[in-house]
Design a protein around this motif. Structure first.
Motif, mmCIF file in Angstrom:
data_model
loop_
_atom_site.group_PDB
_atom_site.id
_atom_site.type_symbol
_atom_site.label_atom_id
_atom_site.label_comp_id
_atom_site.label_asym_id
_atom_site.label_seq_id
_atom_site.Cartn_x
_atom_site.Cartn_y
_atom_site.Cartn_z
ATOM 1 N N ALA A 73 31.803 5.656 16.585
ATOM 2 C CA ALA A 73 30.607 7.539 16.636
ATOM 3 C C ALA A 73 30.800 8.678 16.079
ATOM 4 O O ALA A 73 31.624 9.087 15.510
ATOM 5 C CB ALA A 73 30.744 7.698 18.440
ATOM 6 N N ASP A 74 29.807 9.317 14.994
ATOM 7 C CA ASP A 74 29.536 9.808 14.557
ATOM 8 C C ASP A 74 29.567 10.935 15.371
ATOM 9 O O ASP A 74 28.777 11.101 16.100
ATOM 10 C CB ASP A 74 28.470 10.182 13.521
ATOM 11 N N PRO A 75 30.331 12.227 14.696
ATOM 12 C CA PRO A 75 30.405 13.065 15.401
ATOM 13 C C PRO A 75 29.053 14.291 15.338
ATOM 14 O O PRO A 75 29.580 15.776 14.693
ATOM 15 C CB PRO A 75 31.913 13.875 15.723
ATOM 16 N N SER A 76 27.954 13.496 16.081
ATOM 17 C CA SER A 76 26.535 14.645 14.822
ATOM 18 C C SER A 76 26.223 15.801 16.399
ATOM 19 O O SER A 76 25.797 16.730 16.156
ATOM 20 C CB SER A 76 25.535 13.646 15.149
ATOM 21 N N ALA A 77 26.563 15.787 17.372
ATOM 22 C CA ALA A 77 26.855 16.901 18.505
ATOM 23 C C ALA A 77 27.991 16.831 19.160
ATOM 24 O O ALA A 77 28.887 15.788 19.024
ATOM 25 C CB ALA A 77 26.239 16.166 19.307
ATOM 26 N N PRO A 78 28.789 18.047 19.526
ATOM 27 C CA PRO A 78 30.766 18.548 20.202
ATOM 28 C C PRO A 78 30.389 17.476 21.652
ATOM 29 O O PRO A 78 31.721 16.992 22.171
ATOM 30 C CB PRO A 78 30.388 19.641 20.800
ATOM 31 N N GLU A 105 36.470 17.629 17.160
ATOM 32 C CA GLU A 105 37.478 18.897 18.275
ATOM 33 C C GLU A 105 37.347 17.600 19.451
ATOM 34 O O GLU A 105 39.141 17.208 20.456
ATOM 35 C CB GLU A 105 37.369 19.288 18.142
ATOM 36 N N THR A 106 37.409 17.242 20.655
ATOM 37 C CA THR A 106 37.119 17.102 22.158
ATOM 38 C C THR A 106 37.157 15.607 22.295
ATOM 39 O O THR A 106 36.549 15.403 22.754
ATOM 40 C CB THR A 106 35.566 18.083 22.538
ATOM 41 N N TYR A 107 36.299 14.386 21.058
ATOM 42 C CA TYR A 107 36.073 13.624 21.151
ATOM 43 C C TYR A 107 36.839 12.887 22.141
ATOM 44 O O TYR A 107 36.777 12.015 22.747
ATOM 45 C CB TYR A 107 35.559 13.055 19.515
ATOM 46 N N ALA A 108 38.061 13.327 21.687
ATOM 47 C CA ALA A 108 39.594 11.726 21.984
ATOM 48 C C ALA A 108 39.604 11.843 23.407
ATOM 49 O O ALA A 108 39.944 11.681 24.061
ATOM 50 C CB ALA A 108 40.369 12.368 21.452
ATOM 51 N N LEU A 109 39.561 13.868 23.853
ATOM 52 C CA LEU A 109 39.907 13.730 24.959
ATOM 53 C C LEU A 109 38.751 13.874 25.720
ATOM 54 O O LEU A 109 38.521 13.309 27.216
ATOM 55 C CB LEU A 109 39.580 15.710 24.986
ATOM 56 N N GLN A 110 36.776 13.541 25.133
ATOM 57 C CA GLN A 110 35.870 13.033 26.330
ATOM 58 C C GLN A 110 36.412 11.501 27.176
ATOM 59 O O GLN A 110 36.064 11.177 27.777
ATOM 60 C CB GLN A 110 35.110 13.569 25.501
ATOM 61 N N VAL A 111 36.088 10.354 25.651
ATOM 62 C CA VAL A 111 36.706 9.235 26.078
ATOM 63 C C VAL A 111 37.429 8.950 27.463
ATOM 64 O O VAL A 111 36.954 8.450 27.530
ATOM 65 C CB VAL A 111 36.515 8.914 24.618
ATOM 66 N N GLY A 112 38.387 9.681 26.731
ATOM 67 C CA GLY A 112 39.895 9.369 28.109
ATOM 68 C C GLY A 112 39.673 9.544 28.917
ATOM 69 O O GLY A 112 40.734 9.202 29.745
ATOM 70 N N LYS A 113 37.752 10.666 29.891
ATOM 71 C CA LYS A 113 37.457 10.045 31.343
ATOM 72 C C LYS A 113 37.147 8.662 31.793
ATOM 73 O O LYS A 113 36.899 9.046 32.582
ATOM 74 C CB LYS A 113 36.651 11.056 31.340
ATOM 75 N N GLU A 153 31.207 21.850 10.359
ATOM 76 C CA GLU A 153 30.650 21.081 11.441
ATOM 77 C C GLU A 153 30.931 19.700 12.298
ATOM 78 O O GLU A 153 31.420 19.353 13.701
ATOM 79 C CB GLU A 153 28.913 20.920 11.529
ATOM 80 N N ILE A 154 31.192 19.214 11.184
ATOM 81 C CA ILE A 154 31.813 17.853 11.994
ATOM 82 C C ILE A 154 32.928 17.616 12.787
ATOM 83 O O ILE A 154 33.720 17.185 14.128
ATOM 84 C CB ILE A 154 31.751 17.060 10.624
ATOM 85 N N ALA A 155 33.988 18.979 11.960
ATOM 86 C CA ALA A 155 35.326 18.886 12.706
ATOM 87 C C ALA A 155 35.400 19.481 13.899
ATOM 88 O O ALA A 155 35.886 18.925 15.196
ATOM 89 C CB ALA A 155 36.264 19.651 11.795
ATOM 90 N N ARG A 156 33.832 20.491 13.686
ATOM 91 C CA ARG A 156 34.237 21.133 15.295
ATOM 92 C C ARG A 156 33.590 20.301 16.498
ATOM 93 O O ARG A 156 34.300 20.271 18.156
ATOM 94 C CB ARG A 156 33.141 22.248 14.984
#
Length: 416
Positions: A43-48, A105-113, A99-102
Motif C-alpha cells: 500500500a502506497d501512503p498516498s493519503a493518511p 505514520e498511522t498505517y500500521a496502527l490502522q491495519v491493526g484494527k 508527505e509520505i512519512a506523514r
C-alpha cells in the motif's frame, strides 16, 4: 481445516487466483513442512487514512492469518514517489518524502484494527530500493519489455488518446515486482486493478531465481455513492479511523442495493441470502442496514461504542429528536429534489453569508446533514430518506447554526 476447506475459504469473494493450482500446492507444502506462507499486501501512503475499500483486502489477509500464515504489510514509501499508474488516465503527482512519512505514520496502527499484529510484519520498500544503484535499475528494467508493459489497459488507453506517460511510470510494476523478490512472497493480494502488477511480479521473481508468487485479487469496493470506486479524493469513502457515529451514519445512508454488496465484501455474511430474506418480508431492509452499520462500526470501535452509535442515530433521526439549540424550521418547496445544492441553500436561508463561505465550511468539514459530515457541495438524498411525499433533513453549520429543512407537500396539503 482440510486443504479443500482452506481453498474454499480463501476463494470466497476472490476474483482471480493465478494460478489456482499453485495456491493449492503452496498450501499443501506449507502444511507438510510446518511452515507459514508469506502473504504480501503493498500500500502506497498516498493519503493518511485507510478506508473500507482497503478493508476488503485486509479481510482476505486476516483469513490467511487465521489459517496460521504470515502477513507482510508493505508500506510503499519508495513507490509512492513514483505513484501507481493503475487505473489512471494521467500521471500522478509524485509525493515528497515528508508527505509520505506523514501519511505512513498511522498505517500500521490502522491495519491493526483488522489484522493480528502478532502475525503481521510491517515493512517499507525503501529498505532495499534506497540501496539500488543505477546498475541495479538497469538489470531490473531488462527483465520486461516495453511492449508487454504497454499492454496494460490504462497505458494503452493513454497511448491511443495521446496522453503522456512518464518513463518512471513504466518502472512502477517492476519495482513492485522486486518488492516480492526482496520479501520472498508466496502470495500477493490486491484489488482487481492490481492484477497486471501482481503478474509482472511473478516474472520478476523468476528472473531473480525466487519461486513465483500466487496472485490473488478481490473486488474493488464501490463508495457510498454506489458508483465510483471508494476514494478519498471523490469524497465517497468511509475511513476506518472515523468516529463511531460517522461510520454508522455513513453506512445508514447507502442504498439498499449497495448494502448487500457491503455485507458480502466486508463481513462473513452472504449478501445474496440477506437479499432473499428482505424480499420475502422476513427482514426489514432498515433493520438489515442497522445491523450492517453496527457490525462494521464494532470492528473499529468495539461493540459498546457501536451499540451507542446505533442508539444515538435512532434517537436523533428515527425518533426525530432535535438538539435543544435547533429553533429554526424551514419549508423549502413542494418538490422533493433529486439533488440539493448546498452552498445556495445555506446562503439563501442565512446559515452562511455567501456561497464562498459555504464552500469553505464544507471543505473544512464543518457542515453536517443528519449528523454526518458533508463530503461535497451537492447532496443526493437516498430513496429511503423521503417519507411519503415529504423529505426532512437536518443541516448543521458549525455548532450553533442548525435548521430542519422540509421538502415536499405541507402537511395540510397532503391527501388522506
Amino acid at each position: 481445516m482440510t486443504i479443500e476447506e482452506e481453498v474454499a475459504l480463501l476463494s470466497r469473494n476472490a476474483v482471480d487466483i493465478v494460478p489456482e493450482g499453485e495456491l493449492v500446492r503452496k498450501l499443501e507444502e506449507a502444511k507438510r513442512d510446518g511452515r507459514k506462507l508469506r502473504v504480501k499486501l503493498g500500500a502506497d501512503p498516498s493519503a493518511p487514512d485507510l478506508h473500507l475499500g482497503h478493508a476488503v483486502v485486509l479481510h482476505k489477509l486476516r483469513q490467511f492469518q487465521d489459517l496460521g500464515h504470515r502477513v507482510i504489510f508493505l508500506i510503499g514509501d519508495f513507490t509512492a514517489m513514483i505513484g501507481d499508474p493503475s487505473g489512471r488516465s494521467e500521471t500522478r503527482r509524485p509525493l515528497s518524502r515528508e508527505e509520505i512519512a506523514r501519511n505512513a505514520e498511522t498505517y500500521a496502527l490502522q491495519v491493526g484494527k483488522i489484522l493480528d499484529p502478532d502475525r503481521t510484519e510491517v515493512r517499507f520498500n525503501s529498505e532495499w530500493m534506497d540501496r539500488f544503484t543505477a546498475a541495479d535499475f538497469v538489470r531490473l528494467a531488462a527483465q520486461y519489455t516495453v511492449a508487454r508493459i504497454l499492454e496494460r489497459d490504462d497505458f494503452a488507453e493513454r497511448m491511443t488518446s495521446r496522453r503522456p506517460i512518464g518513463i518512471h511510470e513504466l518502472l512502477y510494476p517492476l519495482v513492485q515486482g522486486y518488492d516480492s523478490v526482496a520479501l520472498k512472497a508466496d502470495v500477493e493480494v490486491g484489488g482487481t486493478d492490481q492484477l497486471f502488477n501482481l503478474l509482472v511480479a511473478r516474472e520478476v521473481q523468476k528472473a531473480y531465481q525466487v519461486p513465483p508468487q500466487v496472485a490473488l485479487t478481490v473486488p474493488l469496493l464501490e463508495g457510498t455513492d454506489g458508483s465510483a470506486k471508494m476514494s478519498k479524493s471523490l469524497g465517497n469513502y468511509i475511513g476506518i479511523t472515523e468516529e463511531a457515529d460517522g461510520i454508522f451514519g455513513k453506512l445508514m445512508s447507502i442504498s439498499d442495493e449497495l448494502m448487500y454488496r457491503y455485507y458480502t465484501l466486508l463481513t462473513d455474511r452472504d449478501g445474496d441470502a440477506l437479499r432473499e430474506l428482505v424480499a420475502s418480508g422476513r427482514l426489514h431492509p432498515k433493520q438489515a442496514k442497522e445491523e450492517l452499520a453496527e457490525l462494521i462500526t464494532a470492528r473499529f470501535h468495539g461493540e459498546a461504542a457501536a451499540q451507542a452509535a446505533r442508539e444515538r442515530f435512532e434517537r436523533r433521526f428515527a425518533k426525530k429528536e432535535m438538539p435543544e439549540e435547533m429553533v429554526r424550521e424551514e419549508y423549502v418547496g413542494a418538490r422533493i429534489p433529486r439533488e440539493i445544492k448546498l452552498p445556495q441553500l445555506l446562503t439563501e436561508y442565512g446559515l452562511t453569508r455567501s456561497n464562498s463561505e459555504a464552500r469553505r465550511l464544507i471543505a473544512q468539514r464543518a457542515v453536517r446533514i443528519d449528523g454526518r459530515v458533508v463530503e461535497g457541495e451537492n447532496f443526493r438524498p437516498g430513496n429511503d430518506r423521503a417519507s411519503g411525499e415529504r423529505l426532512e433533513v437536518v443541516i448543521e453549520v458549525g455548532k450553533r447554526r442548525v435548521c430542519r429543512f422540509t421538502f415536499g407537500k405541507r402537511r395540510e396539503e397532503r391527501g388522506p
